[in-house]
Design a protein around this motif. Structure first.
Motif, PDB file in Angstrom:
ATOM      1  N   LEU A  61       0.835  -1.208   0.000  1.00  0.00           N
ATOM      2  CA  LEU A  61       0.000   0.000   0.000  1.00  0.00           C
ATOM      3  C   LEU A  61       0.870   1.260   0.000  1.00  0.00           C
ATOM      4  CD1 LEU A  61      -3.047  -0.572   2.390  1.00  0.00           C
ATOM      5  CD2 LEU A  61      -3.122  -0.006  -0.043  1.00  0.00           C
ATOM      6  N   PHE A  64       2.175   1.827  -3.362  1.00  0.00           N
ATOM      7  CA  PHE A  64       1.068   2.229  -4.250  1.00  0.00           C
ATOM      8  C   PHE A  64       0.773   3.715  -4.103  1.00  0.00           C
ATOM      9  CE2 PHE A  64      -3.485   3.056  -4.833  1.00  0.00           C
ATOM     10  CZ  PHE A  64      -3.647   2.642  -6.146  1.00  0.00           C
ATOM     11  N   TYR A  65       0.623   4.169  -2.864  1.00  0.00           N
ATOM     12  CA  TYR A  65       0.282   5.581  -2.647  1.00  0.00           C
ATOM     13  C   TYR A  65       1.470   6.495  -2.954  1.00  0.00           C
ATOM     14  CZ  TYR A  65      -4.105   3.978  -0.715  1.00  0.00           C
ATOM     15  OH  TYR A  65      -5.333   3.400  -0.572  1.00  0.00           O
ATOM     16  N   GLU A  66       2.678   5.960  -2.822  1.00  0.00           N
ATOM     17  CA  GLU A  66       3.838   6.747  -3.239  1.00  0.00           C
ATOM     18  C   GLU A  66       3.793   6.996  -4.742  1.00  0.00           C
ATOM     19  OE1 GLU A  66       8.706   6.470  -3.703  1.00  0.00           O
ATOM     20  OE2 GLU A  66       7.648   4.924  -2.555  1.00  0.00           O
ATOM     21  N   ARG A  68       1.125   7.035  -6.650  1.00  0.00           N
ATOM     22  CA  ARG A  68       0.033   7.984  -6.922  1.00  0.00           C
ATOM     23  C   ARG A  68       0.483   9.408  -6.603  1.00  0.00           C
ATOM     24  NH1 ARG A  68      -2.872   6.883 -10.553  1.00  0.00           N
ATOM     25  NH2 ARG A  68      -4.390   8.434  -9.868  1.00  0.00           N
ATOM     26  N   ALA A  69       1.185   9.570  -5.487  1.00  0.00           N
ATOM     27  CA  ALA A  69       1.659  10.905  -5.098  1.00  0.00           C
ATOM     28  C   ALA A  69       2.644  11.445  -6.123  1.00  0.00           C
ATOM     29  CB  ALA A  69       2.311  10.857  -3.715  1.00  0.00           C
ATOM     30  N   GLU A 141      -8.903   9.656  -6.981  1.00  0.00           N
ATOM     31  CA  GLU A 141      -8.198   9.390  -5.734  1.00  0.00           C
ATOM     32  C   GLU A 141      -9.118   8.753  -4.695  1.00  0.00           C
ATOM     33  OE1 GLU A 141      -4.930   9.424  -5.807  1.00  0.00           O
ATOM     34  OE2 GLU A 141      -5.416   9.999  -7.857  1.00  0.00           O
ATOM     35  N   TYR A 144      -9.186   5.178  -5.588  1.00  0.00           N
ATOM     36  CA  TYR A 144      -7.963   4.450  -5.298  1.00  0.00           C
ATOM     37  C   TYR A 144      -7.644   4.357  -3.812  1.00  0.00           C
ATOM     38  CZ  TYR A 144      -7.309   4.289 -10.263  1.00  0.00           C
ATOM     39  OH  TYR A 144      -7.495   4.029 -11.592  1.00  0.00           O
ATOM     40  N   VAL A 145      -8.440   5.005  -2.988  1.00  0.00           N
ATOM     41  CA  VAL A 145      -8.373   4.725  -1.556  1.00  0.00           C
ATOM     42  C   VAL A 145      -9.039   3.375  -1.287  1.00  0.00           C
ATOM     43  CG1 VAL A 145      -9.291   5.411   0.699  1.00  0.00           C
ATOM     44  CG2 VAL A 145      -8.238   7.122  -0.780  1.00  0.00           C
ATOM     45  N   ARG A 345      11.515   9.038  -1.292  1.00  0.00           N
ATOM     46  CA  ARG A 345      10.164   8.928  -0.731  1.00  0.00           C
ATOM     47  C   ARG A 345       9.980   9.895   0.430  1.00  0.00           C
ATOM     48  NH1 ARG A 345       8.473   3.174   1.547  1.00  0.00           N
ATOM     49  NH2 ARG A 345       8.083   2.754  -0.666  1.00  0.00           N
ATOM     50  N   SER A 352       4.861  16.963   0.127  1.00  0.00           N
ATOM     51  CA  SER A 352       3.419  16.813  -0.090  1.00  0.00           C
ATOM     52  C   SER A 352       2.633  17.288   1.130  1.00  0.00           C
ATOM     53  CB  SER A 352       3.077  15.354  -0.400  1.00  0.00           C
ATOM     54  OG  SER A 352       3.718  14.928  -1.579  1.00  0.00           O
TER      55      SER A 352
END
Length: 628
Positions: A61, A64-66, A68-69, A141, A144-145, A345, A352
């Motif tokens: 996870l 994955f969110y990295e 997306r960011a 987004e 994708y959560v 990261r 962010s």
């Protein structure tokens, strides 16, 4: 996953129509489906990546969110940062407050919810909101959560079960979208439950490609044909859909299934794959995300600053600028942040969080600040007051003028006048309601039955206002019962491009002649229209608000053309036509400022709804025509 350049080409086919549609080029009347295509592509790519990693046992996870960011945030935050100074310099206080609120919503990936709740009939036009295009990012987004969590929980059930569950959710989503688009179109347009099926189509395509190996055995001739069908479906939607098309709805399956077919069957050996894989399409596809982010702020600020309207040349240059800025952002913002060697990261997450917090704070300050007028000149401060004009009494809001959430049961007793043989009926939308103040000034027995975006067109359904059909039927009943002496039919005629105004207005006149044969029928023509709004239009003019002002109105010719067609209709049906433009315009210069109650007022508070001063001035001047 293996790189497929035709997917970048499909991105180009998505972004270009969106940009041209928002620029106002009518040839691309269905260009808004480009967003639907983006959703399908996104669903396909993300599902392919996640499922591949889960099969390999390497899914995380956090990773994955990295990703997306890295993909979403750098370009988004950069564009948001660039909009701040221009919003501060160019926006009037109410627009700046709205913009500030949108900053908070975008930062929390809730802008779809924000614009759904605030994009009302009397708000600044959507085309003037620099960040309104971010609603689609919020939808993605939010999806994708949930999506990775769903796959992690359902993975042990097996792939067939996962596909079945996704298919069920997609069917529920499309059914809900089609239903809600006719009852609550704004909810349908902006929210995830009614947009989810588009992303799920991409997800299902991904699963189909990955788990149906026989697809590689399909002949090139079949792939050629089916991919061409997909392309045709997309082009059909782009060039034939328009504001009349409910979106999202079953109609949306045309471009989304088309995109799905292209994803499945286009390849480097067939025509569609070669076309979309060409350098031009791939190049635009690579910068499509940044270009999408840039185009709306550029168009919105240009419209805010243009006093005489944007020409087609201006609009083309703005579209090209969006592509140029998109290339620059892709090269110098997107690409560096995707490189984990350059941006770690830790740095990514810290930046962010800092920028998210900064935008939220800036947005809250702008929203709460009570002294936004300090930026303005004395003249602009007076003009800015009209952005917060309280139109409740002018329109008789919630009394004799109904908002979308109201029904005909909400009309109050006072709306039916004195119930004498001398009563005048005002029937129409908010423009008719704005006229009611002036007509009530020159006549004391008024029946007012008006509703938001409900022109007096009988037997006509309105996608955005499903209550209009019932309200107009209710007005018909009251015409038969009350037999008014005069019936005034008025609307913002120019905006009703979906409906056959001339044909359906003829039906209305025919009905009145039968139902109330002694009633005199009067069609009231177009009210002056100011783009983008009269307060914004005047804020860039060098006027002192110390005298009546007649200002060149760029929309005059198109409004006169509408009036010309209405006059022909009136003559054909032997009813009366009254021109508002003739009463308040000298040539193409129309009254923008008038004196009322010892002060100088704007004649409209937005693009054309009359203020109390404007309404009283016009109808007092036309008193003999009204009471003739």
């Amino acid at each position: 996953m293996n790189y497929r350049k035709e997917i970048d080409g499909l991105r180009a086919l998505a972004v270009l129509p969106v940009i041209l549609f928002h620029a106002g080029f009518t040839a691309f009347s269905g260009g808004f489906v480009g967003v639907d295509i983006f959703f399908v592509i996104s669903g396909y790519l993300i599902t392919t990546i996640v499922v591949t990693e889960m099969e390999q046992g390497s899914f995380s996870l956090l990773n994955f969110y990295e990703r997306r960011a890295r993909r979403i945030l750098p370009a988004l935050f950069f564009v948001m940062l660039c909009t701040l100074p221009f919003a501060w310099i160019w926006m009037l206080p109410q627009d700046l407050k709205d913009f500030s609120e949108s900053l908070v919503a975008v930062s929390l990936f809730a802008s779809n919810i924000f614009f759904c709740l605030t994009n009302g009939y009397f708000d600044a036009a959507s085309e003037l909101k620099p960040l309104i295009n971010t609603w689609s990012l919020a939808v993605e987004e939010q999806y994708y959560v949930l999506f990775p969590l769903f796959l992690m929980l359902a993975w042990k059930l097996g792939k067939k079960c996962i596909i079945s569950l996704l298919l069920i959710v997609a069917v529920i989503s499309i059914g809900t979208a089609h239903w809600v688009s006719s009852t609550h179109p704004s909810f349908a347009f902006y929210l995830l439950p009614t947009r989810g099926f588009e992303i799920l189509i991409g997800a299902l395509v991904s699963l189909y490609i990955n788990y149906k190996s026989h697809i590689t055995l399909v002949s090139q001739r079949a792939s050629q044909l089916v991919s061409l069908i997909g392309l045709v479906l997309i082009l059909y939607a782009i060039f034939t859909f328009d504001y009349k098309t409910p979106s999202p709805s079953l109609y949306t399956l045309i471009p989304t299934i088309g995109a799905g077919l292209v994803l499945v069957f286009a390849n480097t050996k067939n025509l569609v794959g070669k076309l979309l894989g060409s350098k031009a399409f791939v190049g635009i596809g690579l910068i499509s995300y940044s270009a999408y982010l840039w185009h709306q702020p550029l168009l919105a600020f240009a419209r805010l600053r243009s006093l005489d309207g944007l020409t087609n040349i201006n609009l083309i240059l703005l579209c090209l600028t969006a592509l140029l800025f998109g290339y620059w952002s892709w090269k110098y913002v997107e690409n560096p942040f995707r490189n984990k060697q350059k941006i770690s990261r830790k740095i990514l997450f810290i930046l962010s969080l800092v920028l998210t917090f900064t935008f939220i704070v800036v947005g809250l300050i702008g929203w709460k600040c009570k002294d936004l007028n300090s930026r303005l000149s004395k003249q602009q401060k007076v003009i800015a007051r009209f952005q917060n004009y309280d139109f409740t009494q002018t329109l008789r809001r919630y009394t004799c003028y109904m908002e979308p959430e109201n029904t005909y049961h909400n009309f109050k007793d006072e709306c039916y006048g004195n119930k004498t043989s001398d009563a005048y009926l005002i029937w129409g939308d908010s423009y008719a309601a704005a006229s009611s103040k002036g007509i009530r000034t020159v006549h004391n027995d008024i029946i007012q039955l008006t509703a938001s975006a409900c022109p007096p067109l009988i037997d006509t359904s309105f996608v955005d206002r499903p209550n209009c059909l019932y309200i107009n039927n209710f007005v018909k009943e009251n015409i038969q019962k009350l037999q008014p002496k005069k019936i005034f039919l008025q609307s913002n005629w120019y905006t009703y491009k979906r409906e056959d105004v001339i044909g359906n207005l003829s039906k209305t006149i025919e009905f009145i002649k039968i139902a109330s044969p002694n009633s005199k029928i009067i069609i009231i023509g177009s009210a002056p229209q100011w783009e983008p709004t009269l307060p914004i239009f005047l804020s860039g003019k060098n006027i002192t608000l110390s005298q009546e002002e007649y200002i060149q109105m760029p929309t005059y010719k198109k409004l006169k053309d509408v009036d010309r067609r209405l006059m022909i209709l009136a003559n054909t049906n032997k009813v009366e036509f009254i021109s508002l433009l003739d009463s308040v315009c000298i040539g193409e210069k129309c009254l923008a400022v008038t004196k009322y109650k010892s002060e100088f007022w704007l004649t409209a508070w937005d693009n054309g709804h009359l203020t109390e001063a404007g309404s009283v001035y016009i109808y007092t001047k036309m008193k003999k025509l009204i009471n003739n």
